[in-house]
Design a protein around this motif. Structure first.
Motif, PDB file in Angstrom:
ATOM      1  N   GLU A   1      -5.046 -12.187   3.132  1.00 14.10           N
ATOM      2  CA  GLU A   1      -6.284 -11.326   4.028  1.00 14.10           C
ATOM      3  C   GLU A   1      -6.503  -9.973   3.259  1.00 14.10           C
ATOM      4  O   GLU A   1      -7.536  -9.316   3.224  1.00 14.10           O
ATOM      5  CB  GLU A   1      -5.672 -11.539   5.565  1.00 14.10           C
ATOM      6  CG  GLU A   1      -6.722 -10.479   6.215  1.00 14.10           C
ATOM      7  CD  GLU A   1      -8.275 -11.011   6.392  1.00 14.10           C
ATOM      8  OE1 GLU A   1      -9.041 -10.134   6.290  1.00 14.10           O
ATOM      9  OE2 GLU A   1      -8.414 -12.317   6.324  1.00 14.10           O
ATOM     10  N   ARG A   2      -5.407  -9.481   2.985  1.00 12.73           N
ATOM     11  CA  ARG A   2      -5.555  -7.909   2.513  1.00 12.73           C
ATOM     12  C   ARG A   2      -6.161  -8.043   1.151  1.00 12.73           C
ATOM     13  O   ARG A   2      -7.121  -7.184   0.864  1.00 12.73           O
ATOM     14  CB  ARG A   2      -4.073  -7.206   2.289  1.00 12.73           C
ATOM     15  CG  ARG A   2      -4.083  -5.747   1.865  1.00 12.73           C
ATOM     16  CD  ARG A   2      -2.731  -5.265   1.920  1.00 12.73           C
ATOM     17  NE  ARG A   2      -2.611  -5.256   3.509  1.00 12.73           N
ATOM     18  CZ  ARG A   2      -1.495  -5.843   4.071  1.00 12.73           C
ATOM     19  NH1 ARG A   2      -0.956  -6.779   3.592  1.00 12.73           N
ATOM     20  NH2 ARG A   2      -1.046  -5.627   5.658  1.00 12.73           N
ATOM     21  N   ASN A   3      -5.928  -9.114   0.369  1.00 13.12           N
ATOM     22  CA  ASN A   3      -6.691  -9.211  -1.008  1.00 13.12           C
ATOM     23  C   ASN A   3      -8.162  -9.447  -0.560  1.00 13.12           C
ATOM     24  O   ASN A   3      -8.915  -8.963  -1.382  1.00 13.12           O
ATOM     25  CB  ASN A   3      -6.152 -10.592  -1.573  1.00 13.12           C
ATOM     26  CG  ASN A   3      -6.845 -11.015  -2.951  1.00 13.12           C
ATOM     27  OD1 ASN A   3      -7.664 -11.799  -2.943  1.00 13.12           O
ATOM     28  ND2 ASN A   3      -6.619 -10.353  -3.843  1.00 13.12           N
ATOM     29  N   LYS A   4      -8.654 -10.205   0.357  1.00 16.84           N
ATOM     30  CA  LYS A   4     -10.246 -10.374   0.742  1.00 16.84           C
ATOM     31  C   LYS A   4     -10.488  -9.012   1.007  1.00 16.84           C
ATOM     32  O   LYS A   4     -11.715  -8.786   0.556  1.00 16.84           O
ATOM     33  CB  LYS A   4     -10.274 -11.287   1.791  1.00 16.84           C
ATOM     34  CG  LYS A   4     -10.012 -12.813   1.429  1.00 16.84           C
ATOM     35  CD  LYS A   4     -10.431 -13.618   2.664  1.00 16.84           C
ATOM     36  CE  LYS A   4     -10.101 -15.039   2.518  1.00 16.84           C
ATOM     37  NZ  LYS A   4     -10.559 -15.896   3.353  1.00 16.84           N
ATOM     38  N   ARG A   5      -9.695  -8.205   1.522  1.00 16.18           N
ATOM     39  CA  ARG A   5     -10.431  -6.834   1.886  1.00 16.18           C
ATOM     40  C   ARG A   5     -10.658  -5.924   0.742  1.00 16.18           C
ATOM     41  O   ARG A   5     -11.417  -5.207   0.409  1.00 16.18           O
ATOM     42  CB  ARG A   5      -9.429  -6.296   2.822  1.00 16.18           C
ATOM     43  CG  ARG A   5      -9.591  -6.721   4.288  1.00 16.18           C
ATOM     44  CD  ARG A   5      -8.683  -6.000   5.244  1.00 16.18           C
ATOM     45  NE  ARG A   5      -8.596  -6.761   6.640  1.00 16.18           N
ATOM     46  CZ  ARG A   5      -8.037  -6.070   7.963  1.00 16.18           C
ATOM     47  NH1 ARG A   5      -7.804  -4.824   7.752  1.00 16.18           N
ATOM     48  NH2 ARG A   5      -8.352  -6.532   8.853  1.00 16.18           N
ATOM     49  N   ILE A   6      -9.434  -6.100  -0.245  1.00 15.03           N
ATOM     50  CA  ILE A   6      -9.709  -5.239  -1.494  1.00 15.03           C
ATOM     51  C   ILE A   6     -10.702  -5.763  -2.280  1.00 15.03           C
ATOM     52  O   ILE A   6     -11.416  -4.981  -2.898  1.00 15.03           O
ATOM     53  CB  ILE A   6      -8.214  -5.532  -2.212  1.00 15.03           C
ATOM     54  CG1 ILE A   6      -6.883  -4.853  -1.382  1.00 15.03           C
ATOM     55  CG2 ILE A   6      -8.460  -5.150  -3.721  1.00 15.03           C
ATOM     56  CD1 ILE A   6      -5.611  -4.974  -2.084  1.00 15.03           C
ATOM     57  N   ASN A   7     -10.767  -7.040  -2.448  1.00 13.76           N
ATOM     58  CA  ASN A   7     -12.202  -7.620  -3.171  1.00 13.76           C
ATOM     59  C   ASN A   7     -13.260  -6.999  -2.665  1.00 13.76           C
ATOM     60  O   ASN A   7     -14.038  -6.477  -3.670  1.00 13.76           O
ATOM     61  CB  ASN A   7     -11.853  -9.326  -3.109  1.00 13.76           C
ATOM     62  CG  ASN A   7     -10.621  -9.733  -3.593  1.00 13.76           C
ATOM     63  OD1 ASN A   7      -9.951  -9.356  -3.969  1.00 13.76           O
ATOM     64  ND2 ASN A   7     -10.498 -11.070  -3.369  1.00 13.76           N
ATOM     65  N   ALA A   8     -13.504  -6.993  -1.455  1.00  8.82           N
ATOM     66  CA  ALA A   8     -14.603  -6.649  -0.867  1.00  8.82           C
ATOM     67  C   ALA A   8     -14.675  -4.955  -1.013  1.00  8.82           C
ATOM     68  O   ALA A   8     -16.022  -4.613  -1.317  1.00  8.82           O
ATOM     69  CB  ALA A   8     -14.649  -6.861   0.781  1.00  8.82           C
TER      70      ALA A   8
END
Length: 356
Positions: free
Chosen positions: A84-91
C-alpha cells in the motif's frame, strides 16, 4: 503543452503551501497575533516581550519532510503495509511530474517505483506459494521420518522471498523520504533558496523518521549530485538532470541502504542465474522497467537489465547502465508521438493504479 508549477497558483495536484509568500527569517504570524510574555531583563527587572515565530530554513525543510511522512503513514504507522505504501509513493512521484514536467526524474521514478511494486507482488506470491506447498507436504507426511527435510527447498525459497520483500519496501520508502522533499522545496521556493539552504536540511532541530544506520547514511546529506541535478532542472537541461539525480538515487542512497547488503547480493545472484537459465522455473523475477502502468513488458516501452548469468545488479556500473538506458528511453518517448500514452500511464499511477 508542458506543465509548469507556479507556487501559490491553483493546482490540481498540490495545495497552496502554508508558508507561501513568507521570506526566510521573517515572522510566520503577524505581530498582532503573537503572545506577550514576561521575561527577566537587566538587573533582574521584569519586562515584557513578544514571542515571534520565525520561518527558518530548518523549519521550512521540516514541513516538506512531514508532508512526505504523512504520505507514507498508514493507520498511524510508518512500518509494514509495504505494498500500500508503494502505491502511495508511485502516485506521489507521478503527481510531481504532472504538476511540473521539468521533474523528469520523478516521472521516470513513478514507473521505477511501480516496478518495485511489481517486485513486492512477486515476492509475496512466491512466499505464499512456497508456504502452501510446505504446509501441504508437512501435513501429508507428518508421520514419516525426515518429513521436515523434504520441505527445505520451500522453506528456503519462502525465507528468501520474505527477505527480498522487506528490503524492497525499505529501500522504496527511504529513497522517497530522501528525495520527495527535495522536489517539494525546489518547486515551492525556487532554485536560489534551494541552493542556499540545501545544507540546512541536515540538522537535529525537527524530528524525522529515518530507520537507516547513521554510520551507513546520515539523513539529509547534501550530496553534490543533488545540487547538480536541480541546477540542471533550473536550466531546463532535463535529460542531464535525470542522470545526476539518478546517480544520487542509485549510488548515494540505494547502494548504501540496499545493494551493499551481502545477503541481498546473494539473492540477486540466484535470481539472475534462474532468470538467465530458466532454472528453477517460476520463482525468479525478470529485471526490467516498463514505462507503462502495468508490470508486464510492453514492446517499445521496456528497458531490460543484462540477462547474462553472471550479471550483478548490485554493482553500481552495471545497474547504472540499465537505469540510464531507461532514462534515455523515457526522454525519447516524451518527445515522440507516444507521449500521450506515457502521460496517460502516469495519470493512472497518480490515481493509485498500476502494479497489475
Amino acid at each position: 503543452m508542458q506543465a509548469r508549477y507556479v507556487p501559490g497558483a491553483p493546482n490540481p495536484w498540490f495545495a497552496r503551501h502554508k508558508y507561501h509568500g513568507i521570506p526566510i527569517n521573517r515572522n510566520i504570524k503577524p505581530i498582532a497575533e503573537c503572545k506577550l510574555h514576561h521575561c527577566v531583563g537587566p538587573a533582574a527587572t521584569v519586562e515584557r516581550a513578544i514571542g515571534v515565530p520565525i520561518l527558518t530554513p530548518e523549519h521550512l525543510w521540516g514541513t516538506f519532510q512531514v508532508e512526505a511522512e504523512n504520505i507514507l503513514t498508514i493507520d498511524g504507522s510508518l512500518e509494514g503495509n509495504d505494498r500500500e505504501r508503494n502505491k502511495r509513493i508511485n502516485a506521489a512521484y507521478a503527481k510531481l511530474w504532472l504538476a511540473d514536467n521539468r521533474f523528469q526524474w520523478a516521472g521516470l521514478a513513478a514507473f521505477a517505483s511501480k516496478q518495485v511494486g511489481c517486485g513486492l507482488l512477486h515476492s509475496a506470491e512466491v512466499s505464499a506459494k512456497n508456504r502452501r506447498v510446505r504446509e501441504q507436504v508437512q501435513q501429508a507426511f507428518a508421520t514419516y521420518p525426515g518429513a521436515g527435510a523434504s520441505t527445505m527447498v520451500q522453506s528456503g525459497t519462502q525465507a528468501a522471498a520474505q527477505y527480498m520483500y522487506k528490503k524492497l519496501g525499505f529501500g522504496n520508502a527511504h529513497l522517497f523520504l530522501d528525495i520527495y522533499p527535495l522536489h517539494r522545496f525546489f518547486m515551492e521556493r525556487g532554485w536560489e533558496e534551494f541552493s542556499t539552504y540545501l545544507a540546512k536540511r541536515q540538522n537535529e532541530k525537527y524530528p524525522i523518521y529515518w530507520a537507516v544506520d547513521r554510520n551507513k547514511l546520515r539523513f539529509g546529506t547534501p550530496f553534490d549530485e543533488i545540487r547538480d541535478g536541480f541546477m540542471q532542472i533550473n536550466s531546463e537541461n532535463l535529460a542531464l538532470s535525470v542522470e545526476q539525480i539518478a546517480q544520487h538515487e542509485q549510488v548515494n542512497i540505494l547502494q548504501k541502504i540496499m545493494y551493499n547488503d551481502p545477503v541481498l547480493q546473494k539473492l540477486l545472484a540466484m535470481n539472475q542465474y534462474a532468470w538467465a537459465t530458466g532454472f528453477p522455473t517460476g520463482d525468479y523475477e525478470e529485471i526490467q522497467l516498463t514505462l507503462s502502468a502495468e508490470c508486464k513488458p510492453k514492446q517499445g516501452f521496456t528497458a531490460w537489465f543484462s540477462r547474462a548469468k553472471g550479471a550483478e545488479l548490485w554493482v553500481v556500473e552495471q545497474r547504472m547502465e540499465f537505469v540510464l538506458a531507461a532514462a534515455r528511453q523515457f526522454h525519447k518517448l516524451l518527445h515522440s508521438p507516444e507521449r500521450p500514452y506515457v502521460e496517460a500511464s502516469i495519470r493512472a499511477i497518480a490515481a493509485g493504479g498500476g502494479v497489475v
